[in-house]
Design a protein around this motif. Structure first.
Motif, PDB file in Angstrom:
ATOM      1  N   ASP A 156       4.649   0.219  -7.841  1.00  0.00           N
ATOM      2  CA  ASP A 156       4.188   1.542  -7.712  1.00  0.00           C
ATOM      3  C   ASP A 156       3.885   1.959  -6.423  1.00  0.00           C
ATOM      4  O   ASP A 156       3.218   1.363  -5.596  1.00  0.00           O
ATOM      5  CB  ASP A 156       3.421   1.875  -8.711  1.00  0.00           C
ATOM      6  N   SER A 164       1.213   3.900  -5.669  1.00  0.00           N
ATOM      7  CA  SER A 164      -0.031   4.029  -5.490  1.00  0.00           C
ATOM      8  C   SER A 164      -0.603   3.170  -4.516  1.00  0.00           C
ATOM      9  O   SER A 164      -1.593   3.278  -3.931  1.00  0.00           O
ATOM     10  CB  SER A 164      -1.003   4.338  -6.893  1.00  0.00           C
ATOM     11  N   ARG A 200      -1.149   4.223  -1.128  1.00  0.00           N
ATOM     12  CA  ARG A 200      -2.006   4.864  -0.536  1.00  0.00           C
ATOM     13  C   ARG A 200      -3.188   4.099  -0.445  1.00  0.00           C
ATOM     14  O   ARG A 200      -4.165   4.429   0.402  1.00  0.00           O
ATOM     15  CB  ARG A 200      -2.385   5.850  -1.980  1.00  0.00           C
ATOM     16  N   LYS A 201      -3.428   3.148  -1.016  1.00  0.00           N
ATOM     17  CA  LYS A 201      -4.816   1.896  -0.868  1.00  0.00           C
ATOM     18  C   LYS A 201      -4.534   1.598   0.456  1.00  0.00           C
ATOM     19  O   LYS A 201      -5.493   1.416   1.186  1.00  0.00           O
ATOM     20  CB  LYS A 201      -4.736   0.932  -1.939  1.00  0.00           C
ATOM     21  N   SER A 224      -5.458   4.166   2.942  1.00  0.00           N
ATOM     22  CA  SER A 224      -7.195   4.287   2.728  1.00  0.00           C
ATOM     23  C   SER A 224      -7.808   3.094   3.521  1.00  0.00           C
ATOM     24  O   SER A 224      -9.012   3.575   3.864  1.00  0.00           O
ATOM     25  CB  SER A 224      -7.459   4.582   1.281  1.00  0.00           C
ATOM     26  N   ALA A 273       6.325   5.668  -3.682  1.00  0.00           N
ATOM     27  CA  ALA A 273       5.407   6.765  -3.132  1.00  0.00           C
ATOM     28  C   ALA A 273       5.679   8.104  -3.118  1.00  0.00           C
ATOM     29  O   ALA A 273       5.046   9.190  -3.403  1.00  0.00           O
ATOM     30  CB  ALA A 273       4.414   6.360  -1.935  1.00  0.00           C
ATOM     31  N   ALA A 332       4.031  11.854  -8.418  1.00  0.00           N
ATOM     32  CA  ALA A 332       3.045  10.973  -8.818  1.00  0.00           C
ATOM     33  C   ALA A 332       2.589  11.013 -10.391  1.00  0.00           C
ATOM     34  O   ALA A 332       2.334  12.222 -10.802  1.00  0.00           O
ATOM     35  CB  ALA A 332       1.711  11.038  -8.069  1.00  0.00           C
ATOM     36  N   LEU A 375      -2.866   9.197 -12.588  1.00  0.00           N
ATOM     37  CA  LEU A 375      -3.701   8.115 -12.421  1.00  0.00           C
ATOM     38  C   LEU A 375      -4.453   7.370 -13.510  1.00  0.00           C
ATOM     39  O   LEU A 375      -5.006   8.327 -14.381  1.00  0.00           O
ATOM     40  CB  LEU A 375      -4.731   8.019 -11.223  1.00  0.00           C
ATOM     41  N   ASP A 428      -7.950   3.332 -11.415  1.00  0.00           N
ATOM     42  CA  ASP A 428      -7.224   3.589  -9.964  1.00  0.00           C
ATOM     43  C   ASP A 428      -8.008   4.642  -9.406  1.00  0.00           C
ATOM     44  O   ASP A 428      -8.183   4.755  -8.101  1.00  0.00           O
ATOM     45  CB  ASP A 428      -5.846   3.885 -10.247  1.00  0.00           C
ATOM     46  N   ALA A 429      -8.314   5.815 -10.056  1.00  0.00           N
ATOM     47  CA  ALA A 429      -9.080   6.734  -9.768  1.00  0.00           C
ATOM     48  C   ALA A 429     -10.600   6.392  -9.083  1.00  0.00           C
ATOM     49  O   ALA A 429     -11.021   6.901  -7.947  1.00  0.00           O
ATOM     50  CB  ALA A 429      -9.399   7.953 -10.684  1.00  0.00           C
ATOM     51  N   LEU A 438     -10.114   4.811  -5.671  1.00  0.00           N
ATOM     52  CA  LEU A 438     -10.011   5.836  -4.775  1.00  0.00           C
ATOM     53  C   LEU A 438     -11.141   6.484  -4.385  1.00  0.00           C
ATOM     54  O   LEU A 438     -11.497   6.614  -3.052  1.00  0.00           O
ATOM     55  CB  LEU A 438      -8.945   7.092  -5.140  1.00  0.00           C
ATOM     56  N   GLY A 490      -5.955  11.391  -2.267  1.00  0.00           N
ATOM     57  CA  GLY A 490      -4.562  11.691  -2.303  1.00  0.00           C
ATOM     58  C   GLY A 490      -3.971  12.888  -2.888  1.00  0.00           C
ATOM     59  O   GLY A 490      -3.098  12.921  -3.516  1.00  0.00           O
TER      60      GLY A 490
END
Length: 210
Positions: free
Chosen positions: A74, A76, A79-80, A83, A121, A125, A128, A132-133, A136, A183
């Motif tokens: 996925d 997400s 995004r990690k 970050s 990505a 989306a 979440l 996962d939230a 983040l 995100g």
């Protein structure tokens, strides 16, 4: 090249270690996630199984370039990678030899993003999950956490600058960092994120995140 491997579940390291040896690289096993942050100048890069690191701040604190490996597909996880300013991220679906080329590309001209993860990505989306939230939100520094709380309270940029004792441009920079790490693309979306996932409540229960 001296490569520090952190893959306690042996998802990828068993297959890539012989390839590293074959081309003259020196793989070194990290016994814990904290060892990544302690990697010294003798280590050229860290090759890390993303799911093995529960606290992504460990990756942020790492002084050597970090290349992430994941078995998730996925978007997400991309995004990690962004970050924690990773040199790149790849999925274990590719061949070990292709993984080596991906790592080299990420180190030579970062960042490298697995094409499949990049395509995922770019898809709309999904909502979440709470975990996962939380992850983040964990990426926010104490200053960025303060900025998020002020955004939720509806404080304008100039008021934030006065209250925080910094310039307006500094506040704007913090706001962009908050949006990027969560995100989202607007203050309104950041407010929705904080409310939907109860970020204030989460941080009260887990004060180490602040």
């Amino acid at each position: 090249m001296r490569v520090m491997l952190y893959d306690p579940n042996q998802v990828f390291s068993a297959s890539i270690r012989p390839l590293l040896h074959r081309r003259g690289d020196l793989p070194v096993e990290a016994r814990s996630a904290k060892a990544l942050a302690a990697a010294d100048a003798q280590v050229d890069c860290c090759l890390v199984a993303l799911e093995a690191v529960s606290r992504n701040r460990v990756l942020t604190d790492c002084k050597r370039p970090v290349f992430l490996i994941t078995d998730r597909e996925d978007g997400s996880v991309l995004r990690k990678a962004v970050s924690v300013s990773a040199a790149g991220i790849a999925n274990t679906h590719i061949l070990p030899s292709e993984l080596l080329r991906a790592i080299d590309a990420g180190l030579a001209s970062p960042p490298y993003y697995d094409p499949q993860l990049l395509r995922a990505a770019l898809q709309p989306a999904p909502l979440l999950g709470d975990q996962d939230a939380l992850e983040l939100a964990h990426h926010l520094t104490p200053r960025e956490d303060d900025v998020l709380r002020r955004i939720v309270r509806g404080e304008p940029t100039s008021h934030m600058a006065d209250q925080m004792g910094v310039s307006v441009s500094t506040v704007r920079s913090h706001v962009q960092n908050v949006l990027g790490k969560l995100g989202v693309n607007s203050r309104l979306a950041a407010i929705a994120f904080a409310i939907n996932y109860g970020i204030d409540t989460v941080r009260e229960k887990h004060p180490q995140l602040s």
